[in-house]
Scaffold this motif. Structure first.
Motif, PDB file in Angstrom:
ATOM      1  N   GLN A 129       1.980   4.121  -3.532  1.00 41.46           N
ATOM      2  CA  GLN A 129       1.785   5.591  -3.579  1.00 41.46           C
ATOM      3  C   GLN A 129       2.744   6.233  -4.591  1.00 41.46           C
ATOM      4  O   GLN A 129       2.443   7.282  -5.154  1.00 41.46           O
ATOM      5  N   ASP A 146       0.853  -1.196   0.000  1.00 45.25           N
ATOM      6  CA  ASP A 146       0.000   0.000   0.000  1.00 45.25           C
ATOM      7  C   ASP A 146       0.892   1.252   0.000  1.00 45.25           C
ATOM      8  O   ASP A 146       0.661   2.207  -0.744  1.00 45.25           O
ATOM      9  N   ARG A 147       1.948   1.218   0.808  1.00 46.95           N
ATOM     10  CA  ARG A 147       2.871   2.362   0.900  1.00 46.95           C
ATOM     11  C   ARG A 147       3.664   2.528  -0.401  1.00 46.95           C
ATOM     12  O   ARG A 147       3.750   3.623  -0.956  1.00 46.95           O
TER      13      ARG A 147
END
Ligand code: KG4
Ligand code: ZN
Length: 334
Positions: free
Chosen positions: A187, A183-184
């Motif tokens: 980005q 998820d990080r």
């Protein structure tokens, strides 16, 4: 009334003290996550040993932070499934011992249902049927909740979405758990760089996440020496696909049931893209989306206390007896 919630279904050992319906006085969790990291996934034996060694410490800390004593507890609520048998047995045995020692009311809670019920610690429970989406390391399910009963609508036919995140991160050597890591990374990646084909399913309300994991594996093999710089793009493309599939599943399920509320729960509900896409869907369909605060997305005792309290007070959960046992494959709505 003071309710003690106990959660030990997987790698977290958690106890919470809940006052009446929604005042969380404490919610203490000891995670065995670090002990599993070298293995790239949860090792059941390590998880249950951790629970056994920490349950009493966590319980005492929960009482201390809540400024309560054992004498104040009126109801003991415990996860009895689904989950890992060894871990579940620690919580269930501990809860039974506490209940026996003071003749307290005991209630067994379904972990999956509790993930959804976590929302009602912050938002009132809708007074009408709602659609639930449970997304975790072990489950991907849509359910209809009507009049205190959960009924399954769709589910994954193979891997859970959290499991797909964990496996994809592992095959790129990124560590465990994969969800927050990817998820990080996503980005800073280009979600259009790689395309993954949506699996064709016999039932369009179901999900499938094992094909995309294999597709990422082949991609990683093909990229060889160029993998490093593509990792954020793979993370973003993977995330874009799986979250869109999930959101499409929610769209179809809500159109089928006509629900005006969609309630989300489980570890993957922490996902940034899932949260924003569902809120967009809510606006589009004029449906209210309930997402738990980050503090209640992962496994925790507060959601177990809440679920048990509501069942007990609402009279729709049978009080458990001392023959309560762990049910590793407990189904939703059982
Ligand atoms: O509900 P949970 O704490 O445990 C189970 O009952 O399985 O969920 C854990 C799962 C793991 O697979 C983890 O990778 C995933 O939730 N997860 C996420 C995120 N945070 C946790 N998945 C995607 N994005 C996240 N931000
Ligand atoms: Zn969970």
């Amino acid at each position: 009334m003071i309710t003690l919630g106990i959660e030990t279904s997987c790698d977290e050992t958690s106890c919470a003290i809940l006052e009446d319906s929604d005042r969380i006085l404490s919610n203490i969790t000891s995670s065995s996550l670090e002990k599993h990291q070298p293995y790239g996934g949860v090792v059941p034996e390590i998880a249950s040993r951790h629970a056994l060694e920490n349950i009493y410490i966590v319980f005492e800390e929960a009482l201390k932070q809540a400024n309560k004593s054992f004498q104040d507890i009126g109801l003991v609520s415990v996860t009895y499934g689904p989950g890992l048998i060894g871990s579940l047995l620690v919580g269930v045995s501990f809860a039974k011992a506490l209940a026996f020692s003071r003749n307290l009311k005991l209630i067994g809670v379904n972990h999956l249902e509790a993930h959804l019920e976590a929302n009602f610690l912050q938002n009132p429970r809708p007074n009408e049927p709602f659609l639930g989406l449970i997304v975790s390391g072990g489950h991907t399910i849509t359910v209809n909740h009507d009049n205190c009963k959960y009924e399954k609508i769709g589910e994954t036919i193979d891997d859970a979405v959290g499991e797909a995140y964990d496996k994809v991160a592992k095959l790129m050597g990124l560590g465990y758990p994969g969800g927050p890591i990817l998820d990080r990374l996503a980005q800073n990646g280009d979600s259009k760089r790689f395309r993954f084909t949506k699996p064709k399913l016999a039932n369009e309300l179901d999900f499938s996440f094992s094909g995309i994991k294999t597709a990422v594996l082949h991609l990683v093999e093909d990229l060889k020496g160029n993998l490093e710089k593509e990792i954020p793009n793979i993370a973003a493309s993977f995330q874009h696909s799986v979250i869109n599939w999930l959101v499409e599943g929610v769209r179809k399920a809500s159109q089928k049931t006509g629900a005006r509320y969609v309630v989300i729960g489980g570890g993957v509900s922490a996902n940034s893209l899932l949260r924003s896409k569902l809120l967009e869907l809510g606006n589009e369909l004029n449906v209210t989306i309930l997402i738990p605060p980050f503090s209640l997305t992962l496994d925790n005792g507060a959601m177990i206390a809440k679920s048990g309290y509501d069942r007990f007070v609402g009279g729709y959960g049978d009080t458990a007896h001392l023959d309560l046992s762990a049910v590793p494959n407990l189904r939703i709505g059982a």
